[in-house]
Design a protein around this motif. Structure first.
Motif, short mmCIF file in Angstrom:
data_model
loop_
_atom_site.label_atom_id
_atom_site.label_comp_id
_atom_site.label_asym_id
_atom_site.label_seq_id
_atom_site.Cartn_x
_atom_site.Cartn_y
_atom_site.Cartn_z
N LYS A 116 25.17 -11.27 -58.25
CA LYS A 116 25.90 -10.02 -58.23
C LYS A 116 27.35 -10.26 -58.62
CE LYS A 116 22.63 -7.23 -56.67
NZ LYS A 116 22.14 -6.07 -57.47
N SER A 128 19.99 -0.27 -59.78
CA SER A 128 20.18 -1.44 -58.93
C SER A 128 21.05 -1.09 -57.73
CB SER A 128 20.81 -2.58 -59.73
OG SER A 128 22.06 -2.19 -60.27
N THR A 129 21.98 -0.16 -57.91
CA THR A 129 22.82 0.29 -56.79
C THR A 129 21.97 0.97 -55.73
OG1 THR A 129 24.67 0.59 -58.32
CG2 THR A 129 24.84 1.66 -56.18
N GLN A 156 18.78 0.38 -55.20
CA GLN A 156 17.98 -0.67 -54.56
C GLN A 156 18.81 -1.44 -53.54
OE1 GLN A 156 15.69 -3.05 -57.47
NE2 GLN A 156 15.93 -1.37 -58.91
N ASP A 157 20.07 -1.73 -53.88
CA ASP A 157 20.93 -2.45 -52.94
C ASP A 157 21.19 -1.64 -51.68
OD1 ASP A 157 21.18 -4.72 -54.51
OD2 ASP A 157 22.98 -4.02 -55.53
N ARG A 162 18.31 -1.57 -49.32
CA ARG A 162 18.09 -2.84 -48.61
C ARG A 162 19.25 -3.21 -47.71
NH1 ARG A 162 16.08 -5.16 -54.28
NH2 ARG A 162 13.87 -4.61 -54.14
N ARG A 188 22.28 -3.91 -48.63
CA ARG A 188 23.10 -4.94 -49.25
C ARG A 188 24.34 -4.34 -49.90
NH1 ARG A 188 18.27 -8.15 -52.45
NH2 ARG A 188 17.16 -8.93 -50.60
N ARG A 189 25.35 -5.18 -50.08
CA ARG A 189 26.56 -4.76 -50.78
C ARG A 189 26.21 -4.47 -52.24
NH1 ARG A 189 31.15 -8.87 -52.43
NH2 ARG A 189 29.30 -10.15 -52.22
N THR A 190 26.74 -3.39 -52.77
CA THR A 190 26.46 -3.02 -54.16
C THR A 190 27.49 -3.63 -55.09
OG1 THR A 190 27.85 -1.04 -54.31
CG2 THR A 190 25.68 -0.79 -53.24
N GLU A 191 27.30 -3.38 -56.39
CA GLU A 191 28.25 -3.84 -57.40
C GLU A 191 29.19 -2.72 -57.83
OE1 GLU A 191 26.42 -7.19 -60.11
OE2 GLU A 191 25.07 -5.47 -60.10
N GLU A 242 27.91 2.45 -48.27
CA GLU A 242 27.75 1.04 -47.89
C GLU A 242 28.11 0.84 -46.43
OE1 GLU A 242 30.20 -1.25 -50.49
OE2 GLU A 242 28.62 -1.56 -51.96
#
Length: 297
Positions: free
Chosen positions: A82, A252-253, A255-256, A259, A261-264, A297
């Motif tokens: 990432k 993908s954001t 999906q993050d 889950r 998780r931290r995104t991009e 987030e």
């Protein structure tokens, strides 16, 4: 780097993108080492990497480890971490890189290659990646579509090797244009997909969505132009086409976030906001999307 000899390949950050390209290269006869989470290493050690494509399911034998020493001896290193992990990945693998290893940045965003090169103290080939993949579980990757790459300076010879392995790859001196075109598409769709909780096709039918896509795209074009980047004349049409070509996909954001998780997002809409501030260009649509994802987030 000889085109007649197998490449020793290491994939740093073996998520969906890294696992897919690692699988294709392994199928072509190149020794591949995936570097990822413990669950991935355990699953691959037990049964190999499972790859689902439109042609069916395959199980591919390759190596998977959890530590950066997995890059040792590699001729080619695909960095797929990432964007927020770029510097950490660079510092961890730097002691193990072979002197002649070619490093590719297969990441979202537009400045990962430069950031990674500054950590490694050596050239890094920036790559624009066009592929739709997702992890179905530990050691199980699904390919939804595409898979082509555009490689920047230093990637001419590697592009030929990748093509020979079945990965469509082209070389471009202006890869930054391609990276910005992909960034624009990601800025338009990723946050909306994550916040709306819907795949692109259904999302596009939502009230006001087409107008938001146009606003975000317009801001990205303005910032890119001021940065010396040439985007396609039909950039908005390319953005809108995602609703049809990838109708069932989620970003993908999304999906993050799902889950935990931290995104991009800091390297997508956030990057456009920062560049806009630097250049004196307002980016209100990108700012709102960036802020909302950070809150989520």
């Amino acid at each position: 780097m000889s085109q007649s000899q197998p490449l020793r390949v290491a994939v740093m950050g073996a998520g969906a993108v890294g696992c897919y390209y690692g699988a294709v290269l392994a199928k072509a006869g190149h020794p591949v080492t995936l570097i990822g989470r413990p669950a991935l290493a355990e699953a691959v050690a037990e049964r190999g990497l499972v790859l689902d494509t439109a042609q069916g399911r395959e199980t591919i034998a390759l190596r998977a480890v959890t530590g950066p020493e997995g890059v040792a001896g590699a001729d080619l290193v695909l960095v797929c971490v990432k964007s927020g992990d770029t510097e950490e990945a660079g510092r961890s693998m730097r002691p193990y890189l072979a002197p002649g290893a070619v490093v590719l940045s297969l990441q979202n965003g537009v400045d990962n290659g430069e950031r990674l090169a500054s950590i490694l103290g050596r050239p890094v080939v920036p790559v624009a990646v066009y592929v739709a993949t997702a992890m179905e579980g530990a050691g199980h990757v699904r390919h939804h579509g595409r898979g082509d790459l555009i490689l920047g300076p230093g990637g001419e010879e590697v592009a030929a090797q990748l093509n020979a392995a079945g990965i469509p790859a082209t070389f471009s001196e202006r890869v930054r244009d391609a990276l910005w075109a992909k960034l624009t598409i990601n800025c338009a769709w990723n946050a909306l997909s994550a916040l709306g909780g819907q795949p692109y096709g259904r999302l596009f039918a939502g009230e006001g969505v087409a107008a938001v896509l146009a606003d975000v795209t317009s801001e990205c074009i303005a910032v890119a132009r001021a940065s010396g980047v040439r985007l396609p004349e039909d950039m908005l049409a390319q953005v809108r086409a995602i609703a049809t070509t990838m109708a069932q996909q989620r970003s993908s954001t999304a999906q993050d976030l799902a889950r935990g998780r931290r995104t991009e997002i800091d390297h997508l809409n956030g990057h456009v906001v920062r560049e806009g501030e630097r250049l004196g260009i307002p980016t209100p649509a990108n700012r709102v999307l960036h802020t909302l994802v950070k809150l989520a987030e």
